[in-house]
Scaffold this active site. Structure first.
Site, mmCIF file in Angstrom:
data_model
loop_
_atom_site.group_PDB
_atom_site.id
_atom_site.type_symbol
_atom_site.label_atom_id
_atom_site.label_comp_id
_atom_site.label_asym_id
_atom_site.label_seq_id
_atom_site.Cartn_x
_atom_site.Cartn_y
_atom_site.Cartn_z
ATOM 1 N N CYS A 2 29.627 49.265 39.595
ATOM 2 C CA CYS A 2 29.403 48.682 38.440
ATOM 3 C C CYS A 2 28.466 46.967 38.962
ATOM 4 C CB CYS A 2 30.534 47.459 37.862
ATOM 5 S SG CYS A 2 31.401 49.087 37.160
ATOM 6 N N ILE A 54 34.877 54.464 34.151
ATOM 7 C CA ILE A 54 35.626 55.513 35.118
ATOM 8 C C ILE A 54 37.074 55.124 34.404
ATOM 9 C CG2 ILE A 54 36.221 56.153 36.503
ATOM 10 C CD1 ILE A 54 33.754 55.342 38.126
ATOM 11 N N ASN A 75 34.038 45.213 40.828
ATOM 12 C CA ASN A 75 32.863 46.110 40.875
ATOM 13 C C ASN A 75 33.959 46.568 41.388
ATOM 14 O OD1 ASN A 75 31.498 48.323 41.197
ATOM 15 N ND2 ASN A 75 30.161 46.824 42.940
ATOM 16 N N GLU A 77 37.410 49.652 43.072
ATOM 17 C CA GLU A 77 38.464 50.507 42.296
ATOM 18 C C GLU A 77 40.268 49.458 42.533
ATOM 19 O OE1 GLU A 77 39.820 55.040 41.584
ATOM 20 O OE2 GLU A 77 38.439 54.779 41.985
ATOM 21 N N ASP A 100 42.240 49.612 35.533
ATOM 22 C CA ASP A 100 42.709 48.032 37.113
ATOM 23 C C ASP A 100 42.180 46.710 37.374
ATOM 24 O OD1 ASP A 100 40.216 49.466 37.297
ATOM 25 O OD2 ASP A 100 39.576 50.149 39.180
#
Length: 217
Positions: A2, A54, A75, A77, A100
């Protein structure tokens, strides 16, 4: 992947500049984009985000993400977000998404600065506390996600790429010739030499580092 960008300070960024910057950010996140603008006394806050969907593909997980007094652009995970989500649910937190992102912002709300002892993953994020007028820019332990900033007497710009900062800033910035020389001499290893970027006055936030801007400084 992102894209994030923003500004916190005394300057006003017009709508055209914001839209141009969002257009540049589509290379990192083509699925959705958003802007939050806040007037905080004499200062202004702008958060921009472009999303590559995602985890939890729904619109409800688009950013900038808001929870109570916290605003987040993120941005990356969080690898252990399911475990963190379960821990937060045990103490009474409820969740509206499966993302998340929501886990991260609620973990920050509950754990505060100790959240960095809890989260595992790769990230670059900006979070603003409206009650404390406090901005935190954070980059993951190994620097897997990029994050740059430019600070002057009027405020601070940040972004996943230097060109986002250049776009939000009104004046053209000069190339950093010393950094270019380092790159020609040392190649990719030159990025570990210092916090400089290829543009003068724009620096990168080092891995495993938080940059905190509050009322004092």
């Amino acid at each position: 992947m992102c894209g994030i960008a923003g500004y916190y300070g005394f300057k006003i960024i017009n709508k055209n500049k914001l839209n141009i910057t969002l257009g540049l950010m589509k290379n990192r996140g083509p699925d959705a984009s958003g802007i939050i603008k806040k007037k905080l006394g004499k200062k202004k806050l702008y958060f921009l985000h472009s999303r590559l969907s995602i985890i939890d593909l729904g619109k409800r997980s688009n950013q900038p993400f808001i929870y109570k007094n916290l605003l987040l652009v993120f941005n990356g995970e969080i690898y252990n977000y399911i475990e963190l989500r379960n821990d937060l649910m045990k103490i009474g937190y409820e969740f509206e998404t499966n993302s998340d992102t929501e886990v991260l912002i609620k973990s920050i709300e509950y754990f505060g600065e100790k959240v960095f002892d809890k989260i595992e993953g790769m990230w670059a994020f900006a979070i603003f506390d409206l009650k404390k007028n406090k901005l935190v820019l954070s980059r993951d332990r190994f620097g897997e996600k990029p994050l740059y900033y430019r600070k002057d007497k009027y405020g601070i710009y940040f972004g996943s790429e230097p060109k986002y900062i250049q776009s939000l800033f009104k004046k053209k910035l000069k190339p950093n010739l010393e950094k270019c020389k380092d790159f020609l001499s040392y190649g990719y290893n030159s990025f570990a030499l210092n916090d400089h970027s290829f543009i003068e006055t724009i620096k990168k936030i080092n891995p495993s580092t938080n940059l905190i801007i509050d009322k004092k400084n």
